[in-house]
Design a protein around this motif. Structure first.
Motif, PDB file in Angstrom:
ATOM      1  N   ARG A  50       0.718  -1.590  -0.388  1.00  0.00           N
ATOM      2  CA  ARG A  50       0.182   0.084  -0.075  1.00  0.00           C
ATOM      3  C   ARG A  50       0.957   0.698  -0.066  1.00  0.00           C
ATOM      4  NH1 ARG A  50      -5.379   0.063   2.680  1.00  0.00           N
ATOM      5  NH2 ARG A  50      -6.319  -2.857   2.170  1.00  0.00           N
ATOM      6  N   VAL A  51       1.751   1.088   0.688  1.00  0.00           N
ATOM      7  CA  VAL A  51       3.057   2.583   0.606  1.00  0.00           C
ATOM      8  C   VAL A  51       3.802   2.528  -0.941  1.00  0.00           C
ATOM      9  CG1 VAL A  51       5.696   3.059   0.997  1.00  0.00           C
ATOM     10  CG2 VAL A  51       3.855   2.269   3.119  1.00  0.00           C
ATOM     11  N   GLY A  52       3.272   1.487  -1.534  1.00  0.00           N
ATOM     12  CA  GLY A  52       4.709   1.606  -2.836  1.00  0.00           C
ATOM     13  C   GLY A  52       3.452   2.445  -4.012  1.00  0.00           C
ATOM     14  N   LYS A  53       2.321   1.990  -3.747  1.00  0.00           N
ATOM     15  CA  LYS A  53       1.480   2.096  -4.449  1.00  0.00           C
ATOM     16  C   LYS A  53       0.167   3.283  -4.480  1.00  0.00           C
ATOM     17  CE  LYS A  53      -2.080  -1.900  -3.246  1.00  0.00           C
ATOM     18  NZ  LYS A  53      -2.247  -2.916  -4.112  1.00  0.00           N
ATOM     19  N   GLU A  68       7.484   4.224  -3.820  1.00  0.00           N
ATOM     20  CA  GLU A  68       8.753   3.456  -4.390  1.00  0.00           C
ATOM     21  C   GLU A  68       9.739   3.473  -3.929  1.00  0.00           C
ATOM     22  OE1 GLU A  68       6.957   5.177  -6.703  1.00  0.00           O
ATOM     23  OE2 GLU A  68       5.443   4.075  -7.582  1.00  0.00           O
ATOM     24  N   LYS A  69      10.565   4.404  -3.535  1.00  0.00           N
ATOM     25  CA  LYS A  69      11.584   4.687  -3.228  1.00  0.00           C
ATOM     26  C   LYS A  69      11.059   4.423  -0.739  1.00  0.00           C
ATOM     27  CE  LYS A  69      14.068   7.524  -5.492  1.00  0.00           C
ATOM     28  NZ  LYS A  69      15.171   6.737  -6.180  1.00  0.00           N
ATOM     29  N   ALA A  70       9.950   5.055  -0.822  1.00  0.00           N
ATOM     30  CA  ALA A  70       9.602   4.513   0.940  1.00  0.00           C
ATOM     31  C   ALA A  70       9.133   3.334   1.116  1.00  0.00           C
ATOM     32  CB  ALA A  70       8.252   5.604   0.917  1.00  0.00           C
ATOM     33  N   ARG A  71       8.505   2.971   0.113  1.00  0.00           N
ATOM     34  CA  ARG A  71       8.083   1.189   0.244  1.00  0.00           C
ATOM     35  C   ARG A  71       9.832   0.736   0.786  1.00  0.00           C
ATOM     36  NH1 ARG A  71       7.940  -3.837  -1.096  1.00  0.00           N
ATOM     37  NH2 ARG A  71       6.779  -5.274  -1.223  1.00  0.00           N
ATOM     38  N   ASP A  72      10.972   0.837  -0.909  1.00  0.00           N
ATOM     39  CA  ASP A  72      11.819  -0.088  -0.899  1.00  0.00           C
ATOM     40  C   ASP A  72      12.971   0.110   0.836  1.00  0.00           C
ATOM     41  OD1 ASP A  72      11.707  -0.936  -3.083  1.00  0.00           O
ATOM     42  OD2 ASP A  72      13.029   0.829  -3.852  1.00  0.00           O
ATOM     43  N   HIS A  73      12.895   1.502   1.194  1.00  0.00           N
ATOM     44  CA  HIS A  73      13.334   1.574   2.808  1.00  0.00           C
ATOM     45  C   HIS A  73      12.165   1.099   3.574  1.00  0.00           C
ATOM     46  CE1 HIS A  73      15.508   4.273   5.375  1.00  0.00           C
ATOM     47  NE2 HIS A  73      14.176   4.393   6.442  1.00  0.00           N
ATOM     48  N   GLU A  75      10.960  -1.382   3.206  1.00  0.00           N
ATOM     49  CA  GLU A  75      10.917  -2.839   3.209  1.00  0.00           C
ATOM     50  C   GLU A  75      12.838  -3.461   4.069  1.00  0.00           C
ATOM     51  OE1 GLU A  75      10.350  -6.478   0.179  1.00  0.00           O
ATOM     52  OE2 GLU A  75      10.902  -3.889  -0.663  1.00  0.00           O
ATOM     53  N   ARG A  76      13.536  -2.837   3.764  1.00  0.00           N
ATOM     54  CA  ARG A  76      15.015  -2.835   4.438  1.00  0.00           C
ATOM     55  C   ARG A  76      14.595  -2.752   5.488  1.00  0.00           C
ATOM     56  NH1 ARG A  76      16.207   0.712   0.320  1.00  0.00           N
ATOM     57  NH2 ARG A  76      16.356   2.095   1.458  1.00  0.00           N
ATOM     58  N   LYS A  77      14.463  -2.222   6.303  1.00  0.00           N
ATOM     59  CA  LYS A  77      13.822  -1.938   7.760  1.00  0.00           C
ATOM     60  C   LYS A  77      13.147  -3.496   8.058  1.00  0.00           C
ATOM     61  CE  LYS A  77      13.592   1.966   9.602  1.00  0.00           C
ATOM     62  NZ  LYS A  77      13.750   3.300  10.596  1.00  0.00           N
ATOM     63  N   TYR A  78      12.142  -3.268   7.068  1.00  0.00           N
ATOM     64  CA  TYR A  78      11.570  -4.909   7.601  1.00  0.00           C
ATOM     65  C   TYR A  78      12.514  -5.791   7.639  1.00  0.00           C
ATOM     66  CZ  TYR A  78       8.382  -9.235   7.404  1.00  0.00           C
ATOM     67  OH  TYR A  78       7.850 -10.014   7.017  1.00  0.00           O
ATOM     68  N   ARG A  79      13.084  -6.274   6.780  1.00  0.00           N
ATOM     69  CA  ARG A  79      13.694  -7.212   6.404  1.00  0.00           C
ATOM     70  C   ARG A  79      15.533  -7.497   7.890  1.00  0.00           C
ATOM     71  NH1 ARG A  79      13.949  -6.387   0.856  1.00  0.00           N
ATOM     72  NH2 ARG A  79      16.504  -5.274   0.887  1.00  0.00           N
ATOM     73  N   TYR A  80      15.401  -6.699   8.577  1.00  0.00           N
ATOM     74  CA  TYR A  80      16.444  -5.955   9.437  1.00  0.00           C
ATOM     75  C   TYR A  80      15.721  -6.483  10.715  1.00  0.00           C
ATOM     76  CZ  TYR A  80      19.174  -3.492  12.597  1.00  0.00           C
ATOM     77  OH  TYR A  80      20.661  -3.227  13.661  1.00  0.00           O
ATOM     78  N   PHE A  93       5.623  -3.914  13.407  1.00  0.00           N
ATOM     79  CA  PHE A  93       6.550  -3.581  12.601  1.00  0.00           C
ATOM     80  C   PHE A  93       6.040  -2.025  12.118  1.00  0.00           C
ATOM     81  CE2 PHE A  93       6.460  -2.303   8.218  1.00  0.00           C
ATOM     82  CZ  PHE A  93       7.648  -1.450   7.584  1.00  0.00           C
ATOM     83  N   VAL A  94       5.185  -0.979  12.717  1.00  0.00           N
ATOM     84  CA  VAL A  94       4.892   0.074  12.620  1.00  0.00           C
ATOM     85  C   VAL A  94       5.998   1.557  13.558  1.00  0.00           C
ATOM     86  CG1 VAL A  94       3.276   1.966  12.797  1.00  0.00           C
ATOM     87  CG2 VAL A  94       2.770  -0.774  11.595  1.00  0.00           C
ATOM     88  N   VAL A  95       5.768   0.492  14.468  1.00  0.00           N
ATOM     89  CA  VAL A  95       6.721   1.038  16.182  1.00  0.00           C
ATOM     90  C   VAL A  95       7.759   1.350  15.522  1.00  0.00           C
ATOM     91  CG1 VAL A  95       6.633   1.423  18.274  1.00  0.00           C
ATOM     92  CG2 VAL A  95       4.647   1.036  17.544  1.00  0.00           C
ATOM     93  N   MET A  96       8.681   0.090  15.082  1.00  0.00           N
ATOM     94  CA  MET A  96       9.892   0.238  15.211  1.00  0.00           C
ATOM     95  C   MET A  96      11.220   0.491  13.286  1.00  0.00           C
ATOM     96  SD  MET A  96      10.813  -3.475  17.568  1.00  0.00           S
ATOM     97  CE  MET A  96       9.730  -4.574  17.402  1.00  0.00           C
ATOM     98  N   GLY A  97       9.927  -0.194  13.313  1.00  0.00           N
ATOM     99  CA  GLY A  97      10.485   0.795  11.270  1.00  0.00           C
ATOM    100  C   GLY A  97       9.826   1.518  10.838  1.00  0.00           C
ATOM    101  N   GLY A  98       8.439   1.661  10.738  1.00  0.00           N
ATOM    102  CA  GLY A  98       7.786   2.816  10.343  1.00  0.00           C
ATOM    103  C   GLY A  98       7.474   4.204  10.136  1.00  0.00           C
ATOM    104  N   THR A  99       7.599   4.332  11.474  1.00  0.00           N
ATOM    105  CA  THR A  99       7.766   5.484  12.491  1.00  0.00           C
ATOM    106  C   THR A  99       8.250   6.613  13.011  1.00  0.00           C
ATOM    107  OG1 THR A  99       6.477   4.340  14.289  1.00  0.00           O
ATOM    108  CG2 THR A  99       7.261   6.272  14.921  1.00  0.00           C
ATOM    109  N   ARG A 100      10.177   6.074  12.736  1.00  0.00           N
ATOM    110  CA  ARG A 100      10.822   7.540  12.971  1.00  0.00           C
ATOM    111  C   ARG A 100      12.278   7.039  12.591  1.00  0.00           C
ATOM    112  NH1 ARG A 100      10.922   9.962  17.160  1.00  0.00           N
ATOM    113  NH2 ARG A 100       9.152   9.758  17.164  1.00  0.00           N
ATOM    114  N   SER A 101      13.622   7.950  12.174  1.00  0.00           N
ATOM    115  CA  SER A 101      14.534   6.912  11.379  1.00  0.00           C
ATOM    116  C   SER A 101      15.153   6.341  12.947  1.00  0.00           C
ATOM    117  CB  SER A 101      15.761   8.108  10.973  1.00  0.00           C
ATOM    118  OG  SER A 101      17.096   7.671  10.691  1.00  0.00           O
ATOM    119  N   SER A 102      15.902   5.989  12.696  1.00  0.00           N
ATOM    120  CA  SER A 102      16.361   4.422  13.430  1.00  0.00           C
ATOM    121  C   SER A 102      18.247   4.776  13.779  1.00  0.00           C
ATOM    122  CB  SER A 102      16.957   2.409  13.690  1.00  0.00           C
ATOM    123  OG  SER A 102      17.220   2.737  12.484  1.00  0.00           O
ATOM    124  N   MET A 103      18.185   5.658  12.617  1.00  0.00           N
ATOM    125  CA  MET A 103      19.611   6.525  12.800  1.00  0.00           C
ATOM    126  C   MET A 103      19.451   8.661  13.791  1.00  0.00           C
ATOM    127  SD  MET A 103      21.652   4.189  11.364  1.00  0.00           S
ATOM    128  CE  MET A 103      23.280   5.255  10.584  1.00  0.00           C
TER     129      MET A 103
END
Length: 142
Positions: A50-53, A68-73, A75-80, A93-103
């Motif tokens: 849904r993010v990608g489309k 598309e770039k958002a989805r790719d980013h 997805e990388r966080k999800y895989r990690y 996933f929303v909290v740890m991967g989709g909310t804020r930069s881990s850096m």
């Protein structure tokens, strides 16, 4: 050069192995790996789709990126996170991967069309709710 004279270890306090083992045993009950269920995996996959489309723009690191770039980013966080068994649910996933930069800890945002930007957590949570409603009604998740 011996370890005692090695610059790389200068000023580094070394704990005895017994102290390290005790710390791991004490922390053990609170540090548990989670495994994502098949249902949660499908929810995260659908969320990423849904993010990608979406056609929305995704703000991170001081710049706006297309969907598309958002989805790719994400997805990388999800895989990690998934490879390390850190996710127990789609909400994780929303909290740890989709909310804020881990850096930088800077919050992500999503802007769709002419609507005002909103925190990505709010957008992703609403999309997850929509996915679950469709699933509960027995409909195809789209």
């Amino acid at each position: 050069m011996t370890r005692r004279g090695c610059r790389r270890h200068a000023g580094v306090m070394r704990l005895p192995r017994s102290a390290l083992a005790a710390a791991v045993l004490v922390a053990g009950p609170w540090v548990q790996a989670a495994e994502l269920s098949d249902a949660s995996r499908r929810e995260v996959d659908e969320l990423l789709a849904r993010v990608g489309k979406s056609g929305c723009e995704f703000y991170r690191g001081g710049s706006w990126y297309n969907a598309e770039k958002a989805r790719d980013h994400l997805e990388r966080k999800y895989r990690y996170l998934a490879v390390r068994n850190l996710l127990g649910s789609a909400e994780d996933f929303v909290v740890m991967g989709g909310t804020r930069s881990s850096m930088t800890n800077e919050p992500y945002a999503i802007r769709c069309g002419s609507a005002a930007a909103q925190p990505s957590a709010a957008w992703l949570t609403e999309e997850l709710r929509t996915i679950r409603q469709a699933t509960a009604k027995g409909g195809a998740v789209t």
